[in-house]
Design a protein around this motif. Structure first.
Motif, PDB file in Angstrom:
ATOM      1  N   GLY A 192      34.075  39.225  41.145  1.00 47.45           N
ATOM      2  CA  GLY A 192      33.427  40.296  41.777  1.00 47.45           C
ATOM      3  C   GLY A 192      32.693  40.281  42.957  1.00 47.45           C
ATOM      4  N   ASP A 193      32.176  41.796  43.228  1.00 51.67           N
ATOM      5  CA  ASP A 193      30.839  42.011  43.968  1.00 51.67           C
ATOM      6  C   ASP A 193      30.416  41.628  43.549  1.00 51.67           C
ATOM      7  OD1 ASP A 193      32.788  43.256  45.430  1.00 51.67           O
ATOM      8  OD2 ASP A 193      31.695  44.856  45.791  1.00 51.67           O
ATOM      9  N   LYS A 231      47.993  48.231  55.815  1.00 55.66           N
ATOM     10  CA  LYS A 231      46.487  48.751  55.339  1.00 55.66           C
ATOM     11  C   LYS A 231      47.701  49.732  53.926  1.00 55.66           C
ATOM     12  CE  LYS A 231      42.361  50.082  54.804  1.00 55.66           C
ATOM     13  NZ  LYS A 231      41.477  49.060  54.529  1.00 55.66           N
ATOM     14  N   LEU A 247      30.389  43.514  37.134  1.00 57.61           N
ATOM     15  CA  LEU A 247      29.050  44.761  37.447  1.00 57.61           C
ATOM     16  C   LEU A 247      29.624  45.646  38.865  1.00 57.61           C
ATOM     17  CD1 LEU A 247      26.309  43.721  35.462  1.00 57.61           C
ATOM     18  CD2 LEU A 247      27.615  45.324  33.992  1.00 57.61           C
ATOM     19  N   SER A 271      34.911  42.003  48.163  1.00 59.37           N
ATOM     20  CA  SER A 271      36.319  43.208  48.715  1.00 59.37           C
ATOM     21  C   SER A 271      36.925  42.940  47.662  1.00 59.37           C
ATOM     22  CB  SER A 271      36.756  42.395  49.966  1.00 59.37           C
ATOM     23  OG  SER A 271      37.222  40.892  49.706  1.00 59.37           O
ATOM     24  N   CYS A 272      37.864  43.672  47.684  1.00 59.30           N
ATOM     25  CA  CYS A 272      39.364  43.383  46.299  1.00 59.30           C
ATOM     26  C   CYS A 272      39.174  42.075  46.534  1.00 59.30           C
ATOM     27  CB  CYS A 272      40.184  44.921  46.314  1.00 59.30           C
ATOM     28  SG  CYS A 272      39.964  45.291  47.983  1.00 59.30           S
ATOM     29  N   GLN A 273      40.030  41.904  47.853  1.00 57.66           N
ATOM     30  CA  GLN A 273      40.651  40.514  48.572  1.00 57.66           C
ATOM     31  C   GLN A 273      40.575  39.259  47.605  1.00 57.66           C
ATOM     32  OE1 GLN A 273      41.336  37.993  52.414  1.00 57.66           O
ATOM     33  NE2 GLN A 273      40.533  40.122  52.627  1.00 57.66           N
TER      34      GLN A 273
HETATM   35  C1  FAD Z   1      34.733  53.201  50.483  1.00 54.45           C
HETATM   36  C2  FAD Z   1      34.969  51.851  50.187  1.00 54.45           C
HETATM   37  C3  FAD Z   1      35.846  51.031  50.623  1.00 54.45           C
HETATM   38  C4  FAD Z   1      36.467  49.641  50.241  1.00 54.45           C
HETATM   39  N1  FAD Z   1      37.433  49.382  50.924  1.00 54.45           N
HETATM   40  C5  FAD Z   1      37.940  47.886  51.122  1.00 54.45           C
HETATM   41  C6  FAD Z   1      39.126  47.325  51.604  1.00 54.45           C
HETATM   42  O1  FAD Z   1      39.582  48.435  52.051  1.00 54.45           O
HETATM   43  N2  FAD Z   1      39.339  46.440  51.204  1.00 54.45           N
HETATM   44  C7  FAD Z   1      38.608  45.176  50.921  1.00 54.45           C
HETATM   45  O2  FAD Z   1      39.006  44.196  50.187  1.00 54.45           O
HETATM   46  N3  FAD Z   1      36.931  45.996  50.028  1.00 54.45           N
HETATM   47  C8  FAD Z   1      36.909  47.061  49.699  1.00 54.45           C
HETATM   48  N4  FAD Z   1      36.036  47.930  49.477  1.00 54.45           N
HETATM   49  C9  FAD Z   1      35.539  46.598  48.868  1.00 54.45           C
HETATM   50  C10 FAD Z   1      36.214  46.686  47.152  1.00 54.45           C
HETATM   51  O3  FAD Z   1      35.825  48.002  46.621  1.00 54.45           O
HETATM   52  C11 FAD Z   1      35.054  45.734  46.447  1.00 54.45           C
HETATM   53  O4  FAD Z   1      34.943  44.790  46.229  1.00 54.45           O
HETATM   54  C12 FAD Z   1      35.992  45.940  44.500  1.00 54.45           C
HETATM   55  O5  FAD Z   1      35.967  47.138  43.821  1.00 54.45           O
HETATM   56  C13 FAD Z   1      34.930  45.018  43.754  1.00 54.45           C
HETATM   57  O6  FAD Z   1      35.585  45.136  42.507  1.00 54.45           O
HETATM   58  P1  FAD Z   1      34.804  44.932  40.970  1.00 54.45           P
HETATM   59  O7  FAD Z   1      35.045  44.865  39.896  1.00 54.45           O
HETATM   60  O8  FAD Z   1      33.656  43.654  41.363  1.00 54.45           O
HETATM   61  O9  FAD Z   1      33.258  45.811  41.506  1.00 54.45           O
HETATM   62  P2  FAD Z   1      33.691  47.976  41.040  1.00 54.45           P
HETATM   63  O10 FAD Z   1      34.934  47.617  41.638  1.00 54.45           O
HETATM   64  O11 FAD Z   1      32.674  48.568  42.064  1.00 54.45           O
HETATM   65  O12 FAD Z   1      33.780  47.666  39.074  1.00 54.45           O
HETATM   66  C14 FAD Z   1      32.382  47.546  38.492  1.00 54.45           C
HETATM   67  C15 FAD Z   1      32.316  48.278  37.401  1.00 54.45           C
HETATM   68  O13 FAD Z   1      31.540  48.136  36.905  1.00 54.45           O
HETATM   69  C16 FAD Z   1      30.630  49.723  36.380  1.00 54.45           C
HETATM   70  N5  FAD Z   1      29.754  49.354  36.181  1.00 54.45           N
HETATM   71  C17 FAD Z   1      28.671  49.253  36.217  1.00 54.45           C
HETATM   72  N6  FAD Z   1      27.332  48.812  35.913  1.00 54.45           N
HETATM   73  C18 FAD Z   1      27.901  49.478  34.862  1.00 54.45           C
HETATM   74  C19 FAD Z   1      27.157  48.972  33.372  1.00 54.45           C
HETATM   75  N7  FAD Z   1      25.735  48.159  33.605  1.00 54.45           N
HETATM   76  N8  FAD Z   1      27.331  49.241  32.216  1.00 54.45           N
HETATM   77  C20 FAD Z   1      28.744  49.512  32.502  1.00 54.45           C
HETATM   78  N9  FAD Z   1      29.666  48.934  33.498  1.00 54.45           N
HETATM   79  C21 FAD Z   1      29.433  49.132  34.589  1.00 54.45           C
HETATM   80  C22 FAD Z   1      31.377  50.168  37.527  1.00 54.45           C
HETATM   81  O14 FAD Z   1      31.185  52.197  37.134  1.00 54.45           O
HETATM   82  C23 FAD Z   1      32.579  49.258  37.577  1.00 54.45           C
HETATM   83  O15 FAD Z   1      33.948  50.438  37.161  1.00 54.45           O
HETATM   84  C24 FAD Z   1      35.421  48.954  49.647  1.00 54.45           C
HETATM   85  C25 FAD Z   1      34.930  49.125  48.878  1.00 54.45           C
HETATM   86  C26 FAD Z   1      34.200  50.571  48.935  1.00 54.45           C
HETATM   87  C27 FAD Z   1      33.210  52.202  48.758  1.00 54.45           C
END
Ligand code: FAD
Length: 315
Positions: free
Chosen positions: A200-201, A280, A20, A216-218
């Motif tokens: 993920g996050d 980067k 999420l 982080s995406c890492q």
């Molecule tokens: C401006 C910015 C810059 C960044 N730069 C970096 C970087 O340089 N290097 C790095 O390592 N990380 C970076 N990050 C962090 C990285 O983007 C996140 O750690 C990563 O995207 C997390 O992945 P995730 O799949 O856990 O969450 P997300 O990518 O946030 O995906 C979660 C998904 O779940 C969906 N969702 C949420 N709630 C619901 C719900 N109730 N029902 C259905 N769907 C839902 C959301 O819409 C989203 O599509 C950055 C983040 C930001 C905001």
């Protein structure tokens, strides 16, 4: 339960994988919700771009020329250092001020003392002002007020002051870390929840016996690959794979100045300036994307539960 518009569907599941993500923390500061921008989602970044393009058509004023970025962590530093080029692209020319605000006495409080001199050098080269050891007390359409009593005329406040896990995590389990993340074991199984995996996050995992993942995406990318593999293995009674990550790097964009590449949890500086920028650009233009070949085999190969090597440091 899944809602689509007014429709609502409920699914029974054998196994659930939660990805999420996270959301911006926006405290109830007067005027903040109505008068600030952020870059947390693609839609909000486009909103900021449209606002800057509209500013370019306005008569010159102090408020038009000043951008205040709140939060001098990773996101705020990247937004501040990119802002001069962003204002150029939007057509906001002439005298401009970019001000980075944070309650800490230093920029990049969590980034650490090894990396901070590089960040300060970039901020100074790009003429970015700082207001440290202050908090924001209110925001309106054309100014921001700080706890020091200073009022800065600005049409543009960008809020970058921290992230927390999706609030849905709180509905599922009381065992969470201070960012609201679910605790997962090395197989990405959420502790305290039956048949639920998380990645993920929204999840926190100890990856090297000592350190927990950071948002982080890492970390999110390998966590997702291992969660996907393990949930299917679990369903079919096959052995699951533990996630162990023995490296940690950060590559921080610093706008036209370049970037900063650090290694290890102490963030020792590896490369800076143009060479770190080249790393980067490889990360955010290539590495974070799934294969775009349209090939099913390429996509499945990219989802394999394996660990990538750290990004190459360019000379
Ligand atoms: C401006 C910015 C810059 C960044 N730069 C970096 C970087 O340089 N290097 C790095 O390592 N990380 C970076 N990050 C962090 C990285 O983007 C996140 O750690 C990563 O995207 C997390 O992945 P995730 O799949 O856990 O969450 P997300 O990518 O946030 O995906 C979660 C998904 O779940 C969906 N969702 C949420 N709630 C619901 C719900 N109730 N029902 C259905 N769907 C839902 C959301 O819409 C989203 O599509 C950055 C983040 C930001 C905001």
């Amino acid at each position: 339960t899944v809602k689509t518009g007014k429709a609502q569907e409920m699914f029974a599941y054998d196994r659930l994988v939660l990805t999420l993500g996270s959301e911006l923390v926006r405290p109830p500061i007067p005027g903040l919700a109505a008068h600030s921008f952020d870059v947390d989602t693609y839609a909000s970044a486009l909103r900021l771009d449209a606002h800057l393009a509209a500013l370019a058509r306005q008569p010159t004023s102090d408020a038009r020329s000043t951008v205040v970025i709140v939060g001098a962590g990773f996101t705020g530093i990247e937004v501040a250092t990119e802002m001069p080029a962003k204002l150029d692209r939007a057509g906001v020319t002439g005298h401009r001020r970019i001000v980075l605000v944070d309650p800490s006495a230093v920029v990049g409080a969590t980034i650490g003392q090894n990396a901070r001199p590089v960040i300060n050098e970039a901020l100074s080269a790009l003429n970015i002002e700082t207001r440290l050891a202050v908090i924001v007390t209110s925001v309106d359409a054309s100014s921001i007020t700080l706890s020091s009593g200073e009022v800065i005329a600005t049409d543009t406040v960008v809020w970058c002051a921290g992230m927390r896990a999706s609030p849905l995590a709180a509905d599922l389990c009381s065992e969470r870390d201070r960012s609201g993340r679910l605790m997962v074991d090395p197989f990405m199984r959420a502790s305290g929840l039956k048949n639920v995996f998380a990645a993920g996050d929204v999840a926190s995992c100890i990856v090297d016996g000592v350190h927990a993942t950071v948002m982080s995406c890492q970390f999110a990318r390998p966590m997702g690959r291992f969660a996907g593999h393990n949930v299917v293995a679990d369903l079919f009674g096959e052995p699951m794979l533990p996630l162990n990550i023995d490296w940690y790097v950060t590559v921080l964009d610093l706008g036209k100045w370049g970037a900063l590449y650090t290694v290890g949890w102490d963030r020792l500086v590896r490369t800076t300036g143009a060479s770190a920028k080249s790393t980067k650009l490889t990360i955010n233009h290539e590495r974070i994307y799934p294969p775009r070949s349209g090939s099913r085999a390429d996509l499945l190969a990219a989802a394999a539960p394996t660990l990538q090597a750290p990004p190459a440091a360019r000379p």
